[in-house]
Design a protein around this motif. Structure first.
Motif, short mmCIF file in Angstrom:
data_model
loop_
_atom_site.label_atom_id
_atom_site.label_comp_id
_atom_site.label_asym_id
_atom_site.label_seq_id
_atom_site.Cartn_x
_atom_site.Cartn_y
_atom_site.Cartn_z
N PHE A 156 0.81 -1.22 0.00
CA PHE A 156 0.00 0.00 0.00
C PHE A 156 0.84 1.27 0.00
N GLU A 157 2.16 1.14 0.02
CA GLU A 157 3.04 2.31 0.22
C GLU A 157 3.63 2.84 -1.08
N GLU A 158 3.93 4.14 -1.05
CA GLU A 158 4.69 4.78 -2.12
C GLU A 158 6.16 4.42 -1.95
N GLU A 159 6.96 4.69 -2.96
CA GLU A 159 8.37 4.28 -2.95
C GLU A 159 9.19 4.87 -1.80
N ASP A 160 8.83 6.04 -1.29
CA ASP A 160 9.62 6.62 -0.19
C ASP A 160 9.52 5.77 1.09
N LYS A 161 8.42 5.06 1.30
CA LYS A 161 8.26 4.20 2.48
C LYS A 161 8.99 2.86 2.32
N LEU A 162 9.53 2.60 1.12
CA LEU A 162 10.26 1.36 0.87
C LEU A 162 11.76 1.54 1.03
N ARG A 163 12.19 2.76 1.24
CA ARG A 163 13.64 3.04 1.35
C ARG A 163 14.27 2.26 2.49
N THR A 164 15.55 1.98 2.36
CA THR A 164 16.25 1.23 3.41
C THR A 164 16.29 2.00 4.71
N SER A 165 16.12 3.29 4.67
CA SER A 165 16.13 4.11 5.89
C SER A 165 14.74 4.34 6.47
N ALA A 166 13.69 3.97 5.75
CA ALA A 166 12.32 4.22 6.20
C ALA A 166 11.97 3.30 7.36
N ARG A 167 11.32 3.87 8.36
CA ARG A 167 10.94 3.10 9.55
C ARG A 167 9.58 3.56 10.03
N TYR A 168 8.94 2.66 10.72
CA TYR A 168 7.61 2.92 11.24
C TYR A 168 7.47 2.14 12.54
N GLY A 169 6.49 2.47 13.33
CA GLY A 169 6.25 1.74 14.56
C GLY A 169 4.78 1.56 14.80
#
Length: 185
Positions: A156-169
């Protein structure tokens, strides 16, 4: 050691006897899994597998693997936005459906789906600002928060949320159609 793919529904069902996933398929990654569910599965797995030792990866371990051994890449497997479709299932190519594991290219270390498909729980607690003051080498995560780390992005995510630095909690009891795990040992 890190699992080559996200945990599949088939592997989970063989051990646990049920499948909580929203979209069913034996080669699909297990989804609709909370952090608490992950720990219950791992506990049972360690009881039945000789020498056990299975666990969730730390956030640092996950990122090192996603970066192909620590390389400074934008996405697991590539820096080239035009090649992202070769490595990841995400909003532009997934049709909002979880996809079978190993249907995209692996990164340099041979890990599949480190970007997209489903978010993957890590063991660490999540603090949005943790890396502003943490150690650069193998950070251990904050001592305690109410959230745990999710990495990798999803269908469901755009490419910026797939980056190796992207994080979520998220909170450890939260289940979602786009969360699952990759085992470490």
């Amino acid at each position: 050691f890190l699992q080559e793919t996200e945990l599949t529904q088939d592997s989970f069902e063989k051990l646990m006897g049920f499948n909580p996933s929203v979209d069913k398929g034996k080669e699909l990654p297990l989804n609709f899994m909370s952090w608490n569910d992950a720990l219950s599965f791992i506990k049972k797995l360690n009881e039945v597998v000789r020498d056990g030792g299975f666990r969730l990866p730390s956030e640092a371990e996950w990122e090192f693997a996603a970066r192909g051994g620590g390389k400074l890449e934008k996405w697991p497997g590539t820096d080239d936005e035009f090649l992202l479709d070769d490595f990841a299932w995400y909003v532009d190519n997934s049709g909002d459906k979880v996809q079978p594991v190993k249907t995209k290219l692996p990164n340099q270390l041979g890990f599949y789906d480190m970007a997209g498909n489903i978010w993957e729980w890590c063991y660490d607690f999540y603090d949005m600002n943790y890396y502003k003051s943490s150690d650069m080498d193998n950070p251990e995560g904050p001592e305690f928060t109410i959230w745990h780390v999710l990495r990798g992005g999803s269908i469901f995510e755009e490419e910026d949320k797939l980056r190796t630095s992207a994080r979520y909690g998220n909170v450890p009891s939260r289940r979602s159609s786009n969360t699952g795990i990759r085992l470490a040992r």
